[in-house]
Design an enzyme around this catalytic site. Structure first.
Site, mmCIF file in Angstrom:
data_model
loop_
_atom_site.group_PDB
_atom_site.id
_atom_site.type_symbol
_atom_site.label_atom_id
_atom_site.label_comp_id
_atom_site.label_asym_id
_atom_site.label_seq_id
_atom_site.Cartn_x
_atom_site.Cartn_y
_atom_site.Cartn_z
ATOM 1 N N HIS A 76 -23.193 3.171 9.609
ATOM 2 C CA HIS A 76 -22.166 4.109 10.048
ATOM 3 C C HIS A 76 -21.953 5.502 9.149
ATOM 4 C CE1 HIS A 76 -19.606 1.526 12.766
ATOM 5 N NE2 HIS A 76 -20.796 1.266 13.249
ATOM 6 N N TYR A 204 -9.032 4.283 12.186
ATOM 7 C CA TYR A 204 -7.831 3.807 11.351
ATOM 8 C C TYR A 204 -6.743 4.710 11.815
ATOM 9 C CZ TYR A 204 -10.976 1.650 7.660
ATOM 10 O OH TYR A 204 -11.901 0.861 6.745
ATOM 11 N N PRO A 296 -6.865 -4.858 2.446
ATOM 12 C CA PRO A 296 -8.307 -4.767 3.136
ATOM 13 C C PRO A 296 -8.613 -3.326 3.568
ATOM 14 C CG PRO A 296 -6.861 -6.191 4.379
ATOM 15 C CD PRO A 296 -6.281 -5.841 3.153
ATOM 16 N N LYS A 300 -12.605 -2.783 0.853
ATOM 17 C CA LYS A 300 -13.233 -2.771 -0.532
ATOM 18 C C LYS A 300 -13.549 -4.300 -1.298
ATOM 19 C CE LYS A 300 -14.090 1.096 -0.940
ATOM 20 N NZ LYS A 300 -15.531 1.203 -0.562
ATOM 21 N N TYR A 388 -14.795 5.619 0.064
ATOM 22 C CA TYR A 388 -15.257 4.751 0.933
ATOM 23 C C TYR A 388 -16.616 4.253 0.906
ATOM 24 C CZ TYR A 388 -14.446 2.763 5.466
ATOM 25 O OH TYR A 388 -14.552 1.854 6.587
HETATM 26 P P1 FAS Z 1 -13.871 -16.023 -2.116
HETATM 27 O O1 FAS Z 1 -12.288 -16.156 -2.008
HETATM 28 O O2 FAS Z 1 -14.354 -15.623 -0.872
HETATM 29 O O3 FAS Z 1 -14.626 -17.445 -2.565
HETATM 30 C C1 FAS Z 1 -13.970 -18.117 -3.483
HETATM 31 C C2 FAS Z 1 -14.699 -19.698 -3.649
HETATM 32 O O4 FAS Z 1 -14.213 -20.399 -4.349
HETATM 33 C C3 FAS Z 1 -14.257 -20.187 -2.117
HETATM 34 O O5 FAS Z 1 -15.447 -20.437 -1.377
HETATM 35 C C4 FAS Z 1 -13.168 -21.388 -2.410
HETATM 36 O O6 FAS Z 1 -13.621 -22.578 -1.751
HETATM 37 C C5 FAS Z 1 -13.724 -21.692 -3.910
HETATM 38 N N1 FAS Z 1 -12.817 -22.288 -4.576
HETATM 39 C C6 FAS Z 1 -11.336 -21.923 -4.720
HETATM 40 N N2 FAS Z 1 -10.623 -22.871 -5.414
HETATM 41 C C7 FAS Z 1 -11.530 -23.632 -5.781
HETATM 42 C C8 FAS Z 1 -11.567 -24.871 -6.625
HETATM 43 N N3 FAS Z 1 -10.363 -25.235 -7.028
HETATM 44 N N4 FAS Z 1 -12.584 -25.646 -6.831
HETATM 45 C C9 FAS Z 1 -13.817 -25.088 -6.402
HETATM 46 N N5 FAS Z 1 -14.261 -24.232 -5.727
HETATM 47 C C10 FAS Z 1 -12.886 -23.486 -5.393
HETATM 48 N N6 FAS Z 1 -12.252 -7.819 2.299
HETATM 49 C C11 FAS Z 1 -12.830 -6.643 2.851
HETATM 50 O O7 FAS Z 1 -13.607 -5.894 2.293
HETATM 51 N N7 FAS Z 1 -12.323 -6.463 4.115
HETATM 52 C C12 FAS Z 1 -11.462 -7.304 4.943
HETATM 53 O O8 FAS Z 1 -11.274 -7.118 6.107
HETATM 54 C C13 FAS Z 1 -11.061 -8.400 4.300
HETATM 55 N N8 FAS Z 1 -10.223 -9.423 4.971
HETATM 56 C C14 FAS Z 1 -9.993 -10.325 4.271
HETATM 57 C C15 FAS Z 1 -9.082 -11.548 4.983
HETATM 58 C C16 FAS Z 1 -8.535 -12.477 4.363
HETATM 59 C C17 FAS Z 1 -7.736 -13.635 4.918
HETATM 60 C C18 FAS Z 1 -8.911 -12.769 2.886
HETATM 61 C C19 FAS Z 1 -8.363 -13.908 2.159
HETATM 62 C C20 FAS Z 1 -9.761 -11.803 2.451
HETATM 63 C C21 FAS Z 1 -10.329 -10.635 3.069
HETATM 64 N N9 FAS Z 1 -10.890 -9.666 2.265
HETATM 65 C C22 FAS Z 1 -11.334 -8.756 2.996
HETATM 66 C C23 FAS Z 1 -11.517 -10.098 0.943
HETATM 67 C C24 FAS Z 1 -12.535 -10.850 0.896
HETATM 68 O O9 FAS Z 1 -13.584 -10.453 1.585
HETATM 69 C C25 FAS Z 1 -12.818 -11.128 -0.516
HETATM 70 O O10 FAS Z 1 -13.018 -9.763 -1.405
HETATM 71 C C26 FAS Z 1 -14.188 -11.804 -0.728
HETATM 72 O O11 FAS Z 1 -14.181 -13.139 -0.055
HETATM 73 C C27 FAS Z 1 -14.219 -12.025 -2.476
HETATM 74 O O12 FAS Z 1 -15.357 -13.038 -2.349
HETATM 75 P P2 FAS Z 1 -15.266 -14.225 -3.727
HETATM 76 O O13 FAS Z 1 -14.839 -13.368 -4.881
HETATM 77 O O14 FAS Z 1 -16.380 -14.943 -3.622
HETATM 78 O O15 FAS Z 1 -14.129 -15.134 -3.297
HETATM 79 C C1 PHB Z 2 -13.230 -5.299 9.491
HETATM 80 O O1 PHB Z 2 -14.086 -4.998 10.072
HETATM 81 O O2 PHB Z 2 -13.030 -6.474 9.206
HETATM 82 C C2 PHB Z 2 -12.667 -4.343 8.363
HETATM 83 C C3 PHB Z 2 -13.331 -3.161 8.504
HETATM 84 C C4 PHB Z 2 -12.721 -2.099 7.870
HETATM 85 C C5 PHB Z 2 -11.674 -2.293 6.778
HETATM 86 C C6 PHB Z 2 -11.050 -3.650 6.905
HETATM 87 C C7 PHB Z 2 -11.636 -4.725 7.500
HETATM 88 O O3 PHB Z 2 -11.018 -1.429 6.231
#
Ligand code: FAS
Ligand code: PHB
Length: 394
Positions: A76, A204, A296, A300, A388
């Site tokens: 994009h 957005y 989100p 980032k 971005y």
């Molecule tokens: P993660 O949370 O992905 O991974 C952490 C891991 O640690 C998990 O697998 C968990 O099971 C494990 N863990 C936790 N506690 C533990 C324990 N006690 N023992 C052993 N293991 C354990 N980011 C975006 O850029 N765009 C988005 O749209 C977006 N939407 C999101 C929606 C939701 C609901 C959430 C929660 C996050 C969202 N994010 C988004 C952010 C997300 O993408 C995170 O930044 C990304 O998963 C970060 O990766 P990790 O740091 O690996 O953490």
């Molecule tokens: C998504 O596609 O999940 C998405 C894209 C852009 C954002 C947040 C989420 O800023």
């Protein structure tokens, strides 16, 4: 009877941060053990991020997991900002010379798991009661229960990649740890649908009824979000109501192209800005959501986790291969400098694009003025664009 293992780096968390770190270290011949409380299917099934910075694409390619990403990822060159029905394209390519890639975090995680298993990575999935100990010792250890057995993994270093709710950040003494937090007075209600996206790029929108985002995963799979109250119940949002609200917020011209259908995923995520300092304590290093959370809005979260891992893998590789601890000793300071800049951008875009119940008429005018400044000034638009597409690693 505890079974004791020994490795070089014990990684807590098999999300994108932990998986990518173990992959990058394996490429340098550094041994890791990866521990997670969930199993592979659960971790791969989590629907989260969708937009990758070029730096993230480069890191995944360097890690040898870029093939499918390059085949299936959508490049994009811009996205649209809408405010009260006025629509303006942020020309990422024209303003920065860079683009972003649309490719779901679910796919990134699948690609990383496949590669790690192919390389016989030692995993303990489904672990419980995971505890990092001896962080100031020369041989810290991670203790947990796995398939009914007590396991202790002794390591040179522990990488806390265990997300916001994991044990690693909490293992840092409270008198050492400083946290900073902003909880937003709303959440995001997101759906996934097997329908072509409403537009070829992301939209957005800040509408008087609330924020909306039109995103995608492919040319046939769309992802949409609506700002919603913090106490909303998913049961109160049948698809029909979601589509009606999304159409209102995107505006009739855009909604005319909206292809609706039955959602196959629907969830509500809270929005917060959060940072924990320091990101190193003794031989424990935090990376990703374990140390910080961004709303989100700026896409980032995943990208920031990858940037942390790129800096942490560089530090650990320099230690083992060059016997150089400069990057280890400066990790927390270097990574936090970038974390705070990304927190700032995510907060700025969230503040601009959402309806805040407590906003006064003056603050509502400030939002409009900020939008008019960005759409009327190349310098202001370039500032949005360069954040971005991703700030330089350092
Ligand atoms: P993660 O949370 O992905 O991974 C952490 C891991 O640690 C998990 O697998 C968990 O099971 C494990 N863990 C936790 N506690 C533990 C324990 N006690 N023992 C052993 N293991 C354990 N980011 C975006 O850029 N765009 C988005 O749209 C977006 N939407 C999101 C929606 C939701 C609901 C959430 C929660 C996050 C969202 N994010 C988004 C952010 C997300 O993408 C995170 O930044 C990304 O998963 C970060 O990766 P990790 O740091 O690996 O953490
Ligand atoms: C998504 O596609 O999940 C998405 C894209 C852009 C954002 C947040 C989420 O800023």
């Amino acid at each position: 009877m505890t079974r004791t293992l020994r490795t070089q780096v014990a990684v807590i968390g098999a999300g994108p941060a932990g998986l990518l770190l173990s992959q990058l270290l394996a490429g340098a011949g550094i041994e890791t053990v990866v521990i997670d409380r969930k199993d592979r299917a659960y971790i791969e099934g989590r629907i989260r991020a969708g937009v990758l910075e070029q730096g993230t694409v480069d890191a995944l390619s360097e890690a040898g997991v870029g093939d499918r990403l390059h085949r299936e990822g959508l490049i994009h060159h811009g996205f649209d900002l809408c405010f009260d029905g006025d629509r303006h394209r942020i020309d990422l390519r024209g303003l920065t010379g860079k683009s972003v890639t649309v490719y779901g975090q679910t796919e990134v995680t699948k690609d990383l798991f496949e590669r790690r298993f192919a390389q016989a990575q030692q995993f303990f999935l489904g672990a419980s009661d995971t505890r990092p100990e001896g962080l100031k010792d020369t041989r810290p250890s991670v203790h947990f229960t796995h398939k009914g057995r007590q396991i202790a993994v002794e390591a040179d270093f522990i990488a806390g990649c265990d997300g916001f709710h994991g044990p690693s950040r909490q293992a840092i003494p409270p008198e050492v740890l400083r946290t900073f937090e902003r909880v937003y007075p709303f959440g995001w209600l997101g759906i996934m649908v097997e329908r072509p996206p409403v537009s070829h790029e992301l939209i957005y929108a800040n509408h008087a009824r609330g924020f909306a985002l039109a995103s995608m995963r492919s040319q046939t799979r769309s992802r949409y979000y609506l700002q919603c109250g913090m106490q909303e119940n998913i049961a109160d949002w049948p698809d029909e109501r979601f589509w009606e609200e999304l159409s209102l917020r995107l505006g009739s011209d855009t909604a005319a192209s909206l292809q609706t259908g039955a959602s196959f995923e629907k969830s509500i995520a809270p929005l917060r800005s959060f940072v924990a300092e320091p990101m190193r304590y003794g031989n424990l290093f935090l990376a990703g959501d374990a140390a910080h959370i961004v709303p989100p809005t700026g896409a980032k979260g995943l990208n920031l986790a990858v940037a942390d891992v790129r800096l942490l893998s560089r530090a650990l590789i320099a230690h083992y291969l060059d016997h150089n601890d400069h990057y280890i000793d400066t990790y927390s300071q270097a990574v936090l400098s970038r974390v705070w800049k990304v927190e700032r951008f995510s907060w700025q875009l969230s503040t601009l694009m959402h309806q805040f119940p407590e906003n006064s008429p003056f603050e509502q005018r400030m939002q409009r003025a900020e939008f008019d400044y960005i759409t009327g000034s190349e310098a202001a638009a370039r500032s949005i664009a360069e954040n971005y597409v991703g700030l330089p690693l350092e």
